[in-house]
Enzyme design. Structure first.
Site, PDB file in Angstrom:
ATOM      1  N   LYS A  73       0.847  -1.201   0.000  1.00  0.00           N
ATOM      2  CA  LYS A  73       0.000   0.000   0.000  1.00  0.00           C
ATOM      3  C   LYS A  73       0.883   1.253   0.000  1.00  0.00           C
ATOM      4  CE  LYS A  73      -3.968   2.020   2.480  1.00  0.00           C
ATOM      5  NZ  LYS A  73      -4.921   1.845   3.602  1.00  0.00           N
ATOM      6  N   SER A  98      -9.903   1.886   2.479  1.00  0.00           N
ATOM      7  CA  SER A  98      -9.009   2.651   1.642  1.00  0.00           C
ATOM      8  C   SER A  98      -7.956   1.808   0.921  1.00  0.00           C
ATOM      9  CB  SER A  98      -8.282   3.717   2.479  1.00  0.00           C
ATOM     10  OG  SER A  98      -7.428   3.108   3.435  1.00  0.00           O
ATOM     11  N   SER A 147     -10.120  -0.496   6.630  1.00  0.00           N
ATOM     12  CA  SER A 147      -9.521  -0.357   5.297  1.00  0.00           C
ATOM     13  C   SER A 147      -8.845  -1.595   4.733  1.00  0.00           C
ATOM     14  CB  SER A 147      -8.527   0.789   5.290  1.00  0.00           C
ATOM     15  OG  SER A 147      -9.228   1.991   5.146  1.00  0.00           O
TER      16      SER A 147
END
Ligand code: GLN
Length: 489
Positions: free
Chosen positions: A79, A154, A178
């Site tokens: 990420k 997210s 997330s």
């Protein structure tokens, strides 16, 4: 079966037996990525060159007869809020469009020690604020199972690239859901570890008391492998990290025999607002557990009603403080429009560098921390957090794990909620309490809705109950056969 359809555990065995080389695997991964990435848009940055070099290094070491860790040569996507030394780490924000960290996050050092091959940086909602991966300054990510829908957020990029067959494993971060919500939307397995189980050093902070890094994979075993690689006390860099009882041993400890396991179904998580498809699918999973010999019963967690306001007050408060460091001076974006006025330099850099959602959170957080409102909002939210923690602790006196939905619906259309932030926040109702209480939460596929979109279920455990969670997950995975679901694209 093509290489890109295999789980990390299967690939690890093939690498060890020299049935495939790490370079061949990396080449296959980038070929698949090039074939589908136009549609998925899961990455912000691809690191093909360094990945092939890492793979070649692993092959060399294996050829020399070295005994290598299980993850050596396995491709992993990261990420874009996890610092990777010398590689762009943008948080999907204009504010950090040019930020190349001078150091590695602790998890990156750990992965390097394992010999993983880093494929690139995965897209996300800007600074991890969002539930759909649409708040990215780069581009939105698309759900591989239906490219007109969101992948969740997210960590939407991290989930989508695993679901699309672009990479077997990835890392995400979870402040209020997330990892878990995009795992559910994309039909992959994801774990939010207990707060403190994984070092946050080098994770660009959103809400420090809630943030945790965690793994995505295509099976329980894959998630266990990656968890084993990243957990650990980090006394030098993260004083909130601790030594866990399961350091590096979760995969070896996997055991699908869950006879007698006590599973609580909190009635508040199955009420109005949860779509029929999601409710029915998670309740069917509960039946599967009964058939496997678990004791399944209803429990009550009434304080979930307060979870969303508590989460949005606490997380925004911490965000407003954490994001104060982005001032146009120290790093990242600097406005060209400030003249020689330092206040204009700060305000314009921040107004131009941050997207709308990030600015909304900073304003909300500043408001709840301001002297006139601190007692009414922030202090109250902290008190409610203690109550929520107690409520979970009491529930775990009665049960080993708690089974719930992950989100009220399956993945929705791109653009469906972008104009209504409150509606977007409401989608986090099933996930935020886990962070508020600092608990581990596992998400894995449990079915599909009428449009063939994946449905996920969430298993919540007591602090450091990761082994129990993954054992419960494995039992369901074996009974249902729901693993390694790759979108056709
Ligand atoms: N959707 C939640 C939010 O926008 C959770 C985000 C997260 O876990 N990083 O705050």
């Amino acid at each position: 079966m093509a290489l890109y359809e295999k789980t990390a555990a299967e690939l690890s065995a093939m690498l060890a037996k020299k049935e495939v080389s790490a370079v061949e695997l990396a080449q296959d991964v980038f070929a698949r990525t090039k074939a589908v990435e136009d549609k998925v848009q899961g990455y912000v940055t691809l690191t093909e060159e360094s990945a092939l070099a890492q793979a070649a290094e692993i092959d060399k070491r294996r050829a020399a007869g070295e005994e290598l860790p299980a993850l050596a040569g396995i491709p992993v996507a990261i990420k874009d809020n996890i610092c990777t030394k010398g590689t762009l780490t943008t948080c999907a924000s204009k504010m950090l469009y040019n930020f190349k960290p001078p150091y590695n996050a602790t998890v990156m050092e750990k992965l390097a020690a394992q010999g993983v091959v880093v494929t690139g940086k995965a897209n996300m909602d800007e600074f991890a604020m969002g539930s759909s991966c649409e708040n990215s300054a780069a581009h939105p990510t698309h759900n591989p199972h239906d490219v007109n829908r969101v992948p969740g957020g997210s960590s939407g990029g991290s989930a989508a690239v695993v679901a699309a067959g672009e990479v077997p494993l990835s890392l995400g971060s979870d402040t209020g859901g997330s990892i878990r919500q995009p795992a559910a939307f994309c039909g992959v397995t994801g774990l939010k570890p207990t707060y403190g189980a994984v070092s946050r050093y080098g994770l660009i902070a959103f809400a420090s008391s809630l943030d945790q890094i965690g793994p995505f994979g295509r099976s329980i075993e894959d998630v266990a492998m990656l968890l084993d690689a990243i957990t650990g006390h980090d006394p030098m860099h993260d004083s909130t990290s601790v030594k866990t009882p399961f350091e590096g041993t979760v995969r070896a400890g996997l055991n699908a025999d869950i006879k007698g396991m006590k599973i609580g179904l909190p009635k508040e998580y199955f009420g109005a607002g949860i779509s029929d498809a999601v409710r029915e699918s998670v309740l069917a999973a509960a039946e599967t557990y009964k058939n496997l010999g678990a004791e399944v019963f209803e429990i009550s967690l009434p304080l979930v009603e307060y979870a969303l306001p508590v989460y949005y007050i606490l997380s925004s408060a911490e965000a407003s403080s954490n994001l104060a460091r982005f001032d146009g001076v120290k790093y990242g974006y600097r406005t060209p429009n400030a003249g020689d006025d330092v206040i204009a330099l700060y305000t314009k850099s921040r107004s131009e560098g941050f997207g709308a959602e990030v600015q909304r959170r900073i304003m909300l957080g500043t408001y709840v921390l301001s002297s006139g409102y601190y007692d009414a909002y922030y202090k109250k939210a902290r008190a409610a957090q203690r109550k929520i923690r107690e409520e979970f602790a009491n529930a775990f006196d009665k049960c080993d794990v708690i089974l719930t939905p992950v989100a009220p619906t399956t993945a929705y259309g791109i653009g469906a909620k972008t104009t209504n932030p409150l509606e977007m926040y409401a989608g986090d109702i099933c996930t935020v309490s886990v962070n508020i209480a600092g608990l581990p939460g596992l998400v894995q596929p449990c079915g599909f809705d009428g449009d063939k979109m994946p449905i996920g279920m969430q298993l919540i455990g007591p602090r450091f109950g990761e082994q129990t969670l993954l054992n419960a997950g494995l039992a369901f995975e074996q009974a249902s056969g729901l693993r390694n679901i790759i979108a056709a694209l």
